[in-house]
Write a protein that holds these residues in place. Structure first.
Motif, PDB file in Angstrom:
ATOM      1  N   VAL A   7      48.227 118.450  77.236  1.00 25.33           N
ATOM      2  CA  VAL A   7      48.936 117.892  78.395  1.00 25.33           C
ATOM      3  C   VAL A   7      50.334 117.464  77.975  1.00 25.33           C
ATOM      4  CG1 VAL A   7      48.988 116.024  80.094  1.00 25.33           C
ATOM      5  CG2 VAL A   7      46.808 117.073  79.448  1.00 25.33           C
ATOM      6  N   VAL A   8      51.320 117.945  78.719  1.00 22.31           N
ATOM      7  CA  VAL A   8      52.685 117.524  78.447  1.00 22.31           C
ATOM      8  C   VAL A   8      52.915 116.160  79.078  1.00 22.31           C
ATOM      9  CG1 VAL A   8      55.124 117.997  78.810  1.00 22.31           C
ATOM     10  CG2 VAL A   8      53.554 119.868  78.345  1.00 22.31           C
ATOM     11  N   GLY A   9      53.221 115.172  78.245  1.00 23.20           N
ATOM     12  CA  GLY A   9      53.575 113.843  78.758  1.00 23.20           C
ATOM     13  C   GLY A   9      55.064 113.761  79.000  1.00 23.20           C
ATOM     14  N   LEU A  45      56.735 109.652  90.228  1.00 29.04           N
ATOM     15  CA  LEU A  45      55.393 109.394  90.727  1.00 29.04           C
ATOM     16  C   LEU A  45      54.464 109.089  89.565  1.00 29.04           C
ATOM     17  CD1 LEU A  45      55.109 112.312  93.325  1.00 29.04           C
ATOM     18  CD2 LEU A  45      55.714 109.914  93.750  1.00 29.04           C
ATOM     19  N   SER A  46      53.308 108.569  89.891  1.00 31.07           N
ATOM     20  CA  SER A  46      52.298 108.305  88.882  1.00 31.07           C
ATOM     21  C   SER A  46      51.961 109.603  88.141  1.00 31.07           C
ATOM     22  CB  SER A  46      51.055 107.747  89.580  1.00 31.07           C
ATOM     23  OG  SER A  46      50.036 107.571  88.656  1.00 31.07           O
ATOM     24  N   GLY A  47      51.896 109.539  86.822  1.00 30.16           N
ATOM     25  CA  GLY A  47      51.583 110.713  86.020  1.00 30.16           C
ATOM     26  C   GLY A  47      52.791 111.523  85.614  1.00 30.16           C
ATOM     27  N   SER A  48      53.989 111.083  86.000  1.00 28.50           N
ATOM     28  CA  SER A  48      55.172 111.891  85.684  1.00 28.50           C
ATOM     29  C   SER A  48      55.643 111.696  84.239  1.00 28.50           C
ATOM     30  CB  SER A  48      56.308 111.576  86.673  1.00 28.50           C
ATOM     31  OG  SER A  48      56.630 110.210  86.663  1.00 28.50           O
ATOM     32  N   ARG A 100      53.150 122.401  83.482  1.00 29.99           N
ATOM     33  CA  ARG A 100      52.167 121.484  82.918  1.00 29.99           C
ATOM     34  C   ARG A 100      50.741 121.964  83.166  1.00 29.99           C
ATOM     35  NH1 ARG A 100      52.148 115.278  84.849  1.00 29.99           N
ATOM     36  NH2 ARG A 100      53.202 114.589  82.982  1.00 29.99           N
ATOM     37  N   THR A 153      54.613 107.147  78.961  1.00 29.32           N
ATOM     38  CA  THR A 153      54.655 107.878  77.694  1.00 29.32           C
ATOM     39  C   THR A 153      56.065 107.835  77.118  1.00 29.32           C
ATOM     40  OG1 THR A 153      52.946 109.360  78.552  1.00 29.32           O
ATOM     41  CG2 THR A 153      54.156 110.093  76.599  1.00 29.32           C
ATOM     42  N   LYS A 209      56.385 108.461  82.672  1.00 29.00           N
ATOM     43  CA  LYS A 209      57.244 107.293  82.450  1.00 29.00           C
ATOM     44  C   LYS A 209      56.738 106.405  81.312  1.00 29.00           C
ATOM     45  CE  LYS A 209      56.511 105.781  86.655  1.00 29.00           C
ATOM     46  NZ  LYS A 209      55.490 106.761  87.092  1.00 29.00           N
ATOM     47  N   PHE A 266      50.096 115.790  74.478  1.00 24.99           N
ATOM     48  CA  PHE A 266      48.797 115.272  74.075  1.00 24.99           C
ATOM     49  C   PHE A 266      47.843 116.447  73.873  1.00 24.99           C
ATOM     50  CE2 PHE A 266      50.604 111.912  76.804  1.00 24.99           C
ATOM     51  CZ  PHE A 266      50.521 110.818  75.953  1.00 24.99           C
TER      52      PHE A 266
HETATM   53  N1  ADP Z   1      46.500 109.540  75.548  1.00 25.00           N
HETATM   54  C1  ADP Z   1      46.620 110.539  76.420  1.00 25.00           C
HETATM   55  N2  ADP Z   1      45.928 111.683  76.257  1.00 25.00           N
HETATM   56  C2  ADP Z   1      46.058 112.720  77.114  1.00 25.00           C
HETATM   57  N3  ADP Z   1      46.860 112.719  78.185  1.00 25.00           N
HETATM   58  C3  ADP Z   1      47.586 111.611  78.411  1.00 25.00           C
HETATM   59  C4  ADP Z   1      47.505 110.458  77.547  1.00 25.00           C
HETATM   60  N4  ADP Z   1      48.343 109.507  78.028  1.00 25.00           N
HETATM   61  C5  ADP Z   1      48.923 110.031  79.133  1.00 25.00           C
HETATM   62  N5  ADP Z   1      48.464 111.282  79.349  1.00 25.00           N
HETATM   63  C6  ADP Z   1      48.895 112.176  80.451  1.00 25.00           C
HETATM   64  O1  ADP Z   1      50.289 112.309  80.378  1.00 25.00           O
HETATM   65  C7  ADP Z   1      50.844 112.345  81.682  1.00 25.00           C
HETATM   66  C8  ADP Z   1      51.891 111.244  81.838  1.00 25.00           C
HETATM   67  O2  ADP Z   1      51.236 109.988  81.845  1.00 25.00           O
HETATM   68  P1  ADP Z   1      52.030 108.610  81.946  1.00 25.00           P
HETATM   69  O3  ADP Z   1      53.107 108.609  80.934  1.00 25.00           O
HETATM   70  O4  ADP Z   1      51.024 107.525  81.864  1.00 25.00           O
HETATM   71  O5  ADP Z   1      52.654 108.702  83.406  1.00 25.00           O
HETATM   72  P2  ADP Z   1      53.254 107.541  84.342  1.00 25.00           P
HETATM   73  O6  ADP Z   1      53.497 106.339  83.480  1.00 25.00           O
HETATM   74  O7  ADP Z   1      54.504 108.138  84.906  1.00 25.00           O
HETATM   75  O8  ADP Z   1      52.232 107.295  85.401  1.00 25.00           O
HETATM   76  C9  ADP Z   1      49.688 112.218  82.651  1.00 25.00           C
HETATM   77  O9  ADP Z   1      49.318 113.522  83.063  1.00 25.00           O
HETATM   78  C10 ADP Z   1      48.600 111.591  81.806  1.00 25.00           C
HETATM   79  O10 ADP Z   1      47.344 111.970  82.278  1.00 25.00           O
END
Ligand code: ADP
Ligand code: MG
Length: 361
Positions: free
Chosen positions: A61-63, A82-85, A51, A89, A87, A34
């Protein structure tokens, strides 16, 4: 951790990867970054930054970071982290609800990456359905019409779509609720509507993004059992996202563990618990009652001359817990036989080491 027996006992009917070939889903070198000019980062040294460092240097940000895996037809493939890993995305990239930055996705023989708008529409309407944590039900419509909604969008006539919806109403345990409105139902029942809506279109693949995370533990367990039952009945390929290891072990034929957008490990439940790839996975799995997950493969020794030929016979994929009683009751060690071949011996103390270790934990 308080974990009842019923919650953890792993899915023993694992089809595993399909040796015969064609994957239901194939992901190769998938990236989602992102931020500004994200596509220019891949292939440069910046792509190797952590990251946090990449964020600091570029604002991106690497998703999802260079992820590859295959899912077999009929497999339940769990993505855990974990949250933010990354998944959500990852799962959204599979149907391009999020546009990947790089990599390839092939789904049911279709090259998703190069599909045009019409192809993607067909994919999302007819091949793949998603179940989210927030059910997104239409409040002014009866349950039956919420379930039929996807068919309506497809242009299926009212009579036919109601008939199909009525079929899945029974399938997900909503018999008698067809003419209710969503706000008359509990959270668990609403999620059954979400499940039914996803099933109504008869997709070949179902994607679940933490669908049960907001539900109470008991209802959550019911819904997990519901998924297991539906899977046994319908044999759909499923990609199931969760941050909960118990749920992952219970549902998954295989589990992909993610951290900071990357794959840490892919394995069957017993592999993840028996041979965690690193401390991150070990931390996740340290509280798991191992006898519920490990199979005899993890506790057997090589056969030796002089071993008794009278012990109970079991296959190597028998869960230790399920083997314990018969093993300990016998005067002879268990003979582990796969495909007619003696592959190992399980002595009582090998079983006790696993069982006693968790009782004193
Ligand atoms: N639209 C976006 N723009 C910028 N960063 C994003 C966006 N969507 C997700 N992220 C970032 O990508 C990472 C992975 O997010 P996400 O896939 O939602 O994780 P999870 O589902 O495992 O909780 C996180 O650091 C999140 O903040
Ligand atoms: Mg998420």
């Amino acid at each position: 951790m308080t974990t009842s027996d019923a919650e953890i006992l792993v899915n023993q009917s694992s089809p595993g990867p399909d040796a015969s070939g064609a994957a239901a889903l194939s992901v190769r070198g998938l990236w989602k970054i992102f931020g500004p000019r994200a596509d220019r980062i891949i292939g440069t040294p910046d792509a190797d930054l952590s990251r946090a460092d990449l964020k600091e240097k570029t604002g991106c940000v690497v998703g999802v970071k260079d992820v590859s895996f295959d899912v077999s037809p009929g497999e339940v493939f769990v993505v855990m982290g974990l949250s933010g890993s990354g998944k959500s995305t990852l799962v959204r990239c599979l149907t391009r609800l999020i546009e990947p930055t790089a990599g390839e996705v092939e789904l049911g023989g279709m090259d998703v990456t190069s599909a045009n708008a019409a192809g993607l529409r067909d994919l999302r309407r007819n091949q793949v359905s998603m179940v989210f944590q927030h059910f997104g039900l239409l409040p002014h419509r009866q349950v039956i019409d919420n379930i039929a909604y996807g068919l309506e969008i497809r242009g299926v006539g009212k009579k036919e779509r109601r008939a199909k919806a009525a079929e899945v109403v029974d399938l997900v345990g909503l018999t008698g609720y067809g003419s209710s409105y969503p706000d008359q139902l509990s959270g668990g029942m609403q999620q059954r509507v979400g499940l039914a809506r996803a099933l109504a279109g008869d997709p070949s693949m179902m994607l679940f993004d933490e669908p049960f995370s907001a539900l109470d533990p008991l209802i959550r367990r019911d819904m997990q059992n519901e998924v297991i039952r539906l899977q046994a009945e319908l044999k759909k390929t499923m990609v199931f996202i969760t941050h909960d290891l118990q749920e992952a072990l219970k549902l998954g034929d295989r589990i992909l563990i993610m951290r900071d957008g990357e794959i840490v490990q892919i394995g069957t439940p017993d592999e993840v618990v028996g041979a965690p790839a690193d401390d991150y996975v070990r931390d996740f799995t340290s509280d798991v009652p191992r006898s519920h997950v490990l199979t005899l493969k993890w506790v057997m020794r090589d056969p030796r001359p002089g071993d008794s030929s009278e012990g109970p016979v079991m296959t190597s994929d028998t869960i230790v817990r399920a083997a314990a009683q018969a093993a300990l009751a016998s005067d002879h060690p268990v003979r582990v036989i796969d495909d007619g071949k003696l592959v190992g011996i399980v002595d009582d103390d090998a079983i006790l080491r696993v069982v006693v270790a968790e009782e004193s934990a």
